[in-house]
Design a protein around this motif. Structure first.
Motif, PDB file in Angstrom:
ATOM      1  N   TRP A 582       0.806  -1.224   0.000  1.00  0.00           N
ATOM      2  CA  TRP A 582       0.000   0.000   0.000  1.00  0.00           C
ATOM      3  C   TRP A 582       0.844   1.281   0.000  1.00  0.00           C
ATOM      4  CZ3 TRP A 582       0.539   3.156   4.313  1.00  0.00           C
ATOM      5  CH2 TRP A 582       1.136   2.565   5.429  1.00  0.00           C
ATOM      6  N   LEU A 583       2.152   1.156   0.234  1.00  0.00           N
ATOM      7  CA  LEU A 583       3.035   2.316   0.189  1.00  0.00           C
ATOM      8  C   LEU A 583       4.388   1.867  -0.353  1.00  0.00           C
ATOM      9  CD1 LEU A 583       3.450   5.323   0.883  1.00  0.00           C
ATOM     10  CD2 LEU A 583       4.203   4.606   3.169  1.00  0.00           C
ATOM     11  N   PHE A 584       4.806   2.464  -1.470  1.00  0.00           N
ATOM     12  CA  PHE A 584       6.067   2.048  -2.082  1.00  0.00           C
ATOM     13  C   PHE A 584       6.592   3.157  -2.989  1.00  0.00           C
ATOM     14  CE2 PHE A 584       2.448   0.300  -4.405  1.00  0.00           C
ATOM     15  CZ  PHE A 584       2.648   0.766  -5.699  1.00  0.00           C
ATOM     16  N   GLY A 585       7.862   3.071  -3.301  1.00  0.00           N
ATOM     17  CA  GLY A 585       8.486   4.071  -4.152  1.00  0.00           C
ATOM     18  C   GLY A 585       9.742   3.527  -4.804  1.00  0.00           C
ATOM     19  N   SER A 586      10.263   4.282  -5.763  1.00  0.00           N
ATOM     20  CA  SER A 586      11.482   3.872  -6.446  1.00  0.00           C
ATOM     21  C   SER A 586      12.202   5.097  -6.970  1.00  0.00           C
ATOM     22  CB  SER A 586      11.176   2.908  -7.600  1.00  0.00           C
ATOM     23  OG  SER A 586      10.484   3.570  -8.642  1.00  0.00           O
ATOM     24  N   ALA A 587      13.482   4.932  -7.253  1.00  0.00           N
ATOM     25  CA  ALA A 587      14.300   6.002  -7.825  1.00  0.00           C
ATOM     26  C   ALA A 587      15.358   5.364  -8.708  1.00  0.00           C
ATOM     27  CB  ALA A 587      14.960   6.834  -6.728  1.00  0.00           C
ATOM     28  N   GLU A 588      15.771   6.100  -9.729  1.00  0.00           N
ATOM     29  CA  GLU A 588      16.830   5.611 -10.606  1.00  0.00           C
ATOM     30  C   GLU A 588      17.586   6.786 -11.206  1.00  0.00           C
ATOM     31  OE1 GLU A 588      15.423   3.666 -14.230  1.00  0.00           O
ATOM     32  OE2 GLU A 588      13.390   4.255 -13.651  1.00  0.00           O
TER      33      GLU A 588
END
Length: 686
Positions: A582-588
């Motif tokens: 229900w809560l997530f994120g990413s970066a690149e």
């Protein structure tokens, strides 16, 4: 005397296909695969890093996975290849094993799906768009990685002088998936109890072969494009665990073979000047066999005891056959009144059989089930202010037919509660709009009322780890999206942002229920589920050398059914839907060096990070929160390096996933691989 005029440098900035899709009226992610194809070996990881999207894999290469879009997952999300259901290539073809060299870009529609895709989609759709290059080319790659993993792709095109065009495609994947399982329960005879120990995974080999040959012509008086194709897909897969890793499987396996033939026809000015047509037809023969006849029960040491029950669910020995022939016909017609107004009429037929029998289990009841649906769509599209404002209005009609013969295990499958044959008709529709106020600020909103009939896997099971539920009811949902986006440009700097909010009001929400003791699963309905959420994404580019992107997603899905069937208050009312991230994120980030060693070469360095908050396996209202089963928080770091030379004719790449060798779970007690290295060489001739 001649006048002299000095002109300043002028920079002309155009928008890519994927950027134009992002800035349309509907909520959509668009990923340009063609520009980074040398550095990736599977679509799963790339799609998993986009805003609002989460992929949950059950294990290593070739394992089953579940993709969610804005809080809706499983079969609420459908997959397409050039607008045609991906299943037409065979049920074994997925995002994970489709040859990446054949792909140009990927479109991910959130909640509201355009009519031309012609499907009873509830949560969203993933449309994979293949390369349509005009010139001859040959694209070949080979990669190898940890856990005895190998992947090879081939894609090409050759145009003869008479105009005949051939397009061969092939993809091969293999992995032993023999990664280390950490802290699994192993019997220790010296202390007479189970202790957590590390053991290498076994009996998890995976092999996939996909081949396709297209032949056709382009730019003829009677057709802009006319192609026919034949494709073949084969998958051999060892079954290593049930729905949880405590049930160890040492000999059961599943194989599948699928042949497909089809044709597509495209023509502008079809019968009349302003009418265009896009027509496709395909038929697929799909046969899978699940064999569970070992008479053994394994443990994580690789040892076994003789057993009178099967490995998968502790029932009778079986060799289960499923034949699922599929016929798909699609017709899409567009009438362009002028540059501002367009009318789109579409129709789709999808008929799937489900013929099952067992060679070993004598008590198993053969059945031949049929699911068929007709979908009609009509949309009207407007565009004003040089594209700064666009609107779409659409209606859809869903006609679903089901014929079921299977009646076994009625106390589990509810086969005694449903009619053997039934037809349902439902209507849907929606609207989308976009207004660009400034280059730095645009607003878009969309709404759709949609219906989804349960798929064969949900309704009829898979004969082994998934039980049928013939009383499963269709999902219905009202989906709303509201978003802001814009682009800031200053010299060599470009910053793109997008923020989206969404609401999903779902009736008869379909979700899987896991039986830990048996290691099996069954899909059930939740009467009412409300989902709300926010997604935010930032993308920065400097001089086409440095790219940085990040996103975060919050999705709050809750049970809104106040009372149970007996009229008593529901203990789970307003609980968050369990077993869902229900809560997530990413970066690149990526940086590219040009002309580093020789003219025309490129060196790209990249890194990525993913984070997922922990979540409960079951309802919050049941049991004590401190002792409840949960899927732990996930932190994953990856890194990659790609070097290409001779204007991208040759390239080599090295990719590392799970750089710090974390113990990772996407699903409850189904451990994923640790650190994995993958090296790839690509040759592009054109």
């Amino acid at each position: 005397m001649k006048d002299s005029v000095t002109l300043d440098n002028v920079t002309v900035t155009g928008k890519s296909k994927t950027q134009k899709l992002r800035e349309g009226a509907l909520a959509v992610n668009a990923i340009d695969v063609n520009t980074i194809i040398s550095s990736i070996h599977s679509l799963n990881g790339l799609v998993d890093r986009t805003a609002g999207v989460k992929i949950r894999e059950e294990g290593g290469i070739g394992s089953d996975f579940d993709l969610s879009i804005s809080g809706m997952s499983g079969n609420s999300v459908r997959y397409f290849l050039d607008g045609v259901p991906l299943d037409t290539k065979g049920t074994g073809v997925t995002l994970a094993n489709l040859p990446v060299s054949m792909i140009d870009h990927v479109e991910i529609y959130k909640g509201v799906v355009p009519t031309w895709l012609n499907s009873d989609v509830l949560g969203g759709a993933v449309n994979i768009v293949t390369n349509r290059k005009q010139r001859n080319y040959l694209d070949v790659s080979y990669g190898l990685g940890s856990y005895h993993t190998h992947k090879a792709d081939l894609n090409g095109q050759y145009v003869f002088k008479n105009g005949l065009t051939l397009r061969p495609t092939m993809g091969i994947s293999y992995s032993k998936n023999d990664y280390m399982m950490k802290d699994v329960e192993v019997w220790d005879e010296s202390v007479r109890k189970f202790l957590p120990k590390n053991r290498r995974r076994f009996h998890d080999d995976y092999f996939s072969l996909f081949g396709q040959l297209e032949a056709g012509v382009k730019d003829k008086p009677w057709a802009d494009e006319f192609f026919v194709y034949v494709s073949y897909n084969k998958v051999n897969k060892d079954l290593q665990t049930g729905q949880v890793q405590t049930r160890v499987i040492g000999m059961a396996d599943r194989t599948s073979d699928a042949w497909s033939i089809g044709a597509r026809y495209q023509k502008r000015e079809f019968l009349m000047k302003k009418l265009s047509a896009n027509i496709t037809l395909s038929h697929t023969w799909d046969h899978s066999i699940t064999t569970d006849t070992a008479r053994r029960q394994y443990d994580w040491n690789g040892d076994y005891i003789v057993s009178a029950r099967n490995e998968i669910n502790g029932r009778a020995f079986s060799q289960r056959h499923f034949k699922r022939p599929m016929t798909v016909a699609k017709a899409d017609f567009k009438y362009t009144f002028n540059e501002h107004h367009l009318l789109n009429l579409s129709y789709a037929l999808n008929r799937t059989g489900n013929n099952r029998w067992d060679e070993v289990e004598k008590d198993f009841m053969p059945a031949n089930d049929v699911l068929a649906k007709h979908i009609l769509g009509l949309s009207y599209n407007q565009m004003f202010w040089n594209g700064r404002m666009s609107n779409t209005f659409f209606v859809k009609d869903y006609i679903n037919y089901l014929s079921v013969e299977q009646t076994d295990l009625s106390f589990i499958t509810q086969s005694d509660e449903v009619a053997a044959k039934n037809t349902q008709n439902s209507m849907g529709g929606g609207v989308g709009t976009k207004v660009e106020l400034l280059p730095q600020l645009a607003v878009k909103a969309s709404y759709e009322h949609t219906v989804r009939l349960p798929l064969a896997r949900e309704l009829l099971g898979n004969g082994t780890t998934v039980y049928a539920n013939l009383a499963l009811r269709p999902e219905m949902s009202d989906n709303l999206n509201l978003g802001l986006f814009g682009t800031f440009r200053q010299g060599q700097h470009t910053l793109y942002y997008e923020v989206n909010g969404f609401l999903r009001f779902v009736d008869n929400y379909i979700q899987p229920q896991i039986t830990e003791k048996e290691g099996t699963m069954q899909y059930t309905n939740e009467p009412a589920v409300h989902i709300k959420g926010l997604e935010a994404e930032l993308r920065y580019d400097w001089n086409k050398r440095l790219q940085v992107a990040g996103n975060i997603s919050w999705q709050d899905a809750r049970n809104r059914n106040r009372y149970m069937n007996d009229g008593k208050p529901s203990a789970t009312y307003d609980n968050r839907i369990p077993n869902r991230p229900w809560l997530f994120g990413s970066a690149e980030a990526h940086y590219t060096f040009q002309n580093l060693i020789q003219k025309g070469d490129r060196l790209m360095l990249g890194a990525d990070y993913q984070w997922v908050h922990w979540f409960f396996l079951s309802w919050e209202a049941y049991g004590a929160k401190d002792t409840k089963a949960r899927i732990p928080e996930k932190h994953i770091v990856g890194a990659n390096i790609t070097y290409s030379w001779c204007k991208d004719r040759y390239s080599v790449s090295l990719d590392c996933q799970n750089l710090f060798d974390q113990t990772v779970y996407d699903n409850y007690r189904l451990q994923k691989p640790g650190r994995m290295l993958f090296a790839k060489f690509r040759l592009l001739l054109q």
